[in-house]
Write a protein that holds these residues in place. Structure first.
Motif, mmCIF file in Angstrom:
data_model
loop_
_atom_site.group_PDB
_atom_site.id
_atom_site.type_symbol
_atom_site.label_atom_id
_atom_site.label_comp_id
_atom_site.label_asym_id
_atom_site.label_seq_id
_atom_site.Cartn_x
_atom_site.Cartn_y
_atom_site.Cartn_z
ATOM 1 N N GLN A 178 0.827 -1.207 0.000
ATOM 2 C CA GLN A 178 0.000 0.000 0.000
ATOM 3 C C GLN A 178 0.863 1.259 0.000
ATOM 4 O O GLN A 178 2.037 1.228 0.377
ATOM 5 N N VAL A 179 0.279 2.378 -0.429
ATOM 6 C CA VAL A 179 0.929 3.686 -0.347
ATOM 7 C C VAL A 179 0.298 4.442 0.814
ATOM 8 O O VAL A 179 -0.924 4.617 0.871
ATOM 9 N N LYS A 180 1.132 4.870 1.756
ATOM 10 C CA LYS A 180 0.655 5.578 2.941
ATOM 11 C C LYS A 180 1.488 6.844 3.155
ATOM 12 O O LYS A 180 2.671 6.886 2.818
ATOM 13 N N ASP A 181 0.860 7.866 3.728
ATOM 14 C CA ASP A 181 1.587 9.094 4.054
ATOM 15 C C ASP A 181 2.454 8.866 5.293
ATOM 16 O O ASP A 181 1.998 8.290 6.288
ATOM 17 N N ALA A 182 3.697 9.339 5.209
ATOM 18 C CA ALA A 182 4.628 9.220 6.345
ATOM 19 C C ALA A 182 5.183 10.593 6.687
ATOM 20 O O ALA A 182 5.575 11.356 5.797
ATOM 21 N N LEU A 183 5.210 10.905 7.968
ATOM 22 C CA LEU A 183 5.883 12.118 8.423
ATOM 23 C C LEU A 183 7.360 11.795 8.576
ATOM 24 O O LEU A 183 7.734 10.914 9.356
ATOM 25 N N VAL A 184 8.198 12.473 7.804
ATOM 26 C CA VAL A 184 9.642 12.206 7.837
ATOM 27 C C VAL A 184 10.212 12.801 9.123
ATOM 28 O O VAL A 184 10.140 14.010 9.344
ATOM 29 N N GLU A 185 10.793 11.936 9.973
ATOM 30 C CA GLU A 185 11.238 12.369 11.293
ATOM 31 C C GLU A 185 12.742 12.593 11.389
ATOM 32 O O GLU A 185 13.198 13.462 12.119
ATOM 33 N N GLU A 186 13.529 11.794 10.643
ATOM 34 C CA GLU A 186 14.982 11.926 10.786
ATOM 35 C C GLU A 186 15.691 11.109 9.723
ATOM 36 O O GLU A 186 15.084 10.285 9.024
ATOM 37 N N VAL A 187 16.998 11.363 9.612
ATOM 38 C CA VAL A 187 17.843 10.493 8.800
ATOM 39 C C VAL A 187 18.046 9.207 9.586
ATOM 40 O O VAL A 187 18.290 9.237 10.794
ATOM 41 N N ASN A 188 17.906 8.068 8.912
ATOM 42 C CA ASN A 188 18.045 6.787 9.584
ATOM 43 C C ASN A 188 19.402 6.698 10.286
ATOM 44 O O ASN A 188 20.442 6.970 9.690
#
Length: 484
Positions: free
Chosen positions: A417-427
């Protein structure tokens, strides 16, 4: 604080603390000049999201008075914001204090402070006074807003400063805050707890429920959004009972409706919800909302009615299951997580089997499992039939396996599935990847540039790795400023 009358402090508490900030700033400036370098400060957080939010306030004040914030405990000022839900949290603090004593002997500028839930326990204070007399400042959960004033007292006194309040109805906000993330923030909507679960020390150390005025909460969130925040987490020991003690009562669901209206806010989270207070109105608001995240943390604690009654949870397994079924019927894409305690006094392996059965029926997306920790001062601490470690371990291991297996199956359902993600940090393990969080709280790692931190981006979930996903971002156009 004998000099207070000469300082002519304002009566308004927030203004009074801002005045103390200026006084401490003068002291830090002089000490920095004497040391020939800027003084540093380190805030170490133990415990829950409310402690994390409190630490942001402590950090904000420390930065305002002139300290340079650092993650190193070799700083000139170290403060432990403590938790006391479980005994091992207390033991960690005592262990680390020993190391700080060694550092303090090497640094004449070093100050050490302790605050938070653990400091509300009388026996803890006595132990620190006796065995850790090098600590400079101790305060509790009710007077955190006085931090600047307490810093001033610390510098004015040669001996340990202790300022512990048994209880309060005072709420003071609008003080400096240093947020960990530019794009998301916790918001205290209430303090304390009225539930008195028999195993829990929280009502004794955080006091009775006190709700903030809704207009103050809305104003704070509005200001945060203007400063770049896109996601807020509304915090309380039991958010479902928010507003009951206000002069003009308001329900938590009504508050959520008002928060939803804030332009520019993209996501709303909250915790923690007590099952006995979760209303049909709240379920409906969540169902209709475009901003409330599809994640609900709903602590179960035990699947045995006998143990639930002994815990003073005030619901049965049947009532809990009925509530979950209603939530899932109204909000099919909801992710439900929980807390479970193993080893409560009198619990048998048969009771644990009933808890395991609940896990299978509810199909939790995740569960935080804890071994019961005896907390002095709670009713459970004096109960007979404390469970042996051998029985606890057997039950805990069996439950943990079922929890993990169930969670993996739940997370796996999103694959493709395609879901919206809030980008929190560089891994943190692979700098070519970003780490994002879905609305349902699932983590996904995917290739991307650091400039996307703070953005909500569409991500295709390619490979389930048990409790998280590897994915790839779909077409996305960056139009706003990023927050790194």
């Amino acid at each position: 604080m004998e000099k207070e009358n000469k300082i002519m402090l304002p009566e308004n508490e927030a203004e009074r603390q801002l005045q103390y900030i200026e006084l401490v700033k003068e002291r830090i400036s002089a000490l920095s000049e004497s040391a020939g370098r800027p003084l540093t400060a380190c805030v170490v957080t133990f415990g829950c999201q409310m402690n994390a939010r409190d630490s942001e306030k402590l950090s904000g004040i420390l930065e305002k008075v002139g300290y340079i914030l650092t993650d190193s405990e070799e700083a000139d000022f170290v403060i432990y914001n403590t938790c006391t839900v479980r005994d091992n949290a207390n033991q960690r603090v005592y262990g680390r204090l020993g190391a700080l004593n060694h550092l303090k002997k090497q640094n004449p500028h070093m100050k050490i402070a302790l605050c938070g839930c653990m400091m509300q326990e009388t026996e803890v204070i006595e132990k620190i006074k006796k065995s850790y007399s090098f600590v400079d400042l101790i305060f509790g959960t009710h007077n955190l807003f006085k931090f600047a004033e307490l810093l001033y007292a610390m510098f004015e006194n040669e001996r340990m400063v202790i300022d512990i309040w048994k209880d309060t109805d005072k709420i003071v906000e609008n003080l400096p805050v240093e947020r960990k993330y530019k794009f998301k923030s916790g918001i205290n909507i209430m303090f304390g707890c009225n539930n008195f679960c028999s195993y829990c020390i929280v009502p004794y150390v955080r006091g009775r429920e006190r709700s903030r005025q809704p207009k103050e909460i809305i104003h704070e969130i509005d200001e945060l959004v203007k400063d770049g925040v896109v996601e807020v987490m509304l915090l309380g020991q039991n958010v479902n009972s928010y507003g009951k003690n206000l002069e003009e009562p308001i329900t938590f669901a009504e508050l959520l409706r008002e928060v939803e209206k804030i332009e520019g806010l993209k996501r709303i989270r909250f915790m923690t919800s007590h099952p006995k207070d979760l209303s049909d109105e709240l379920i409906q608001v969540m169902k209709e909302s475009k901003k409330i995240c599809r994640h609900l943390h709903l602590p179960l604690q035990s699947g045995s009615n006998r143990i639930l009654k002994a815990m003073n949870r005030r619901y049965t397994r049947e009532q809990y299951l009925e509530l979950v079924q209603k939530i899932k019927r109204e909000i099919p894409d909801i992710a439900i997580t929980t807390d479970i305690i193993v080893g409560f006094p009198g619990e048998t392996l048969e009771d644990v089997e009933q808890t395991i059965d609940m896990v299978k029926q509810v199909e939790y997306d995740n569960a935080f499992t804890f071994i019961y920790s005896k907390r002095t001062g709670t009713p459970a601490a004096s109960m007979e039939n404390q469970v042996s470690q051998e029985v606890v371990k057997e039950g805990f291991d069996k439950l943990l396996k079922i929890v993990q297996d169930t969670a993996r199956e739940q997370v796996k359902k999103l694959q493709g599935q395609v879901k919206d993600a809030l980008v929190e940090e560089v891994n943190e393990h692979d700098s070519s990847l970003l780490t994002g969080r879905l609305s349902n709280n699932t983590i996904v790692h995917f290739p991307g540039e650091a400039s996307l931190i703070g953005k909500i981006v569409p991500v295709k979930l390619l490979e389930c790795k048990g409790f998280y996903y590897l994915g790839e971002m779909t077409d996305f156009k960056v139009e706003e400023e990023s927050y790194i």
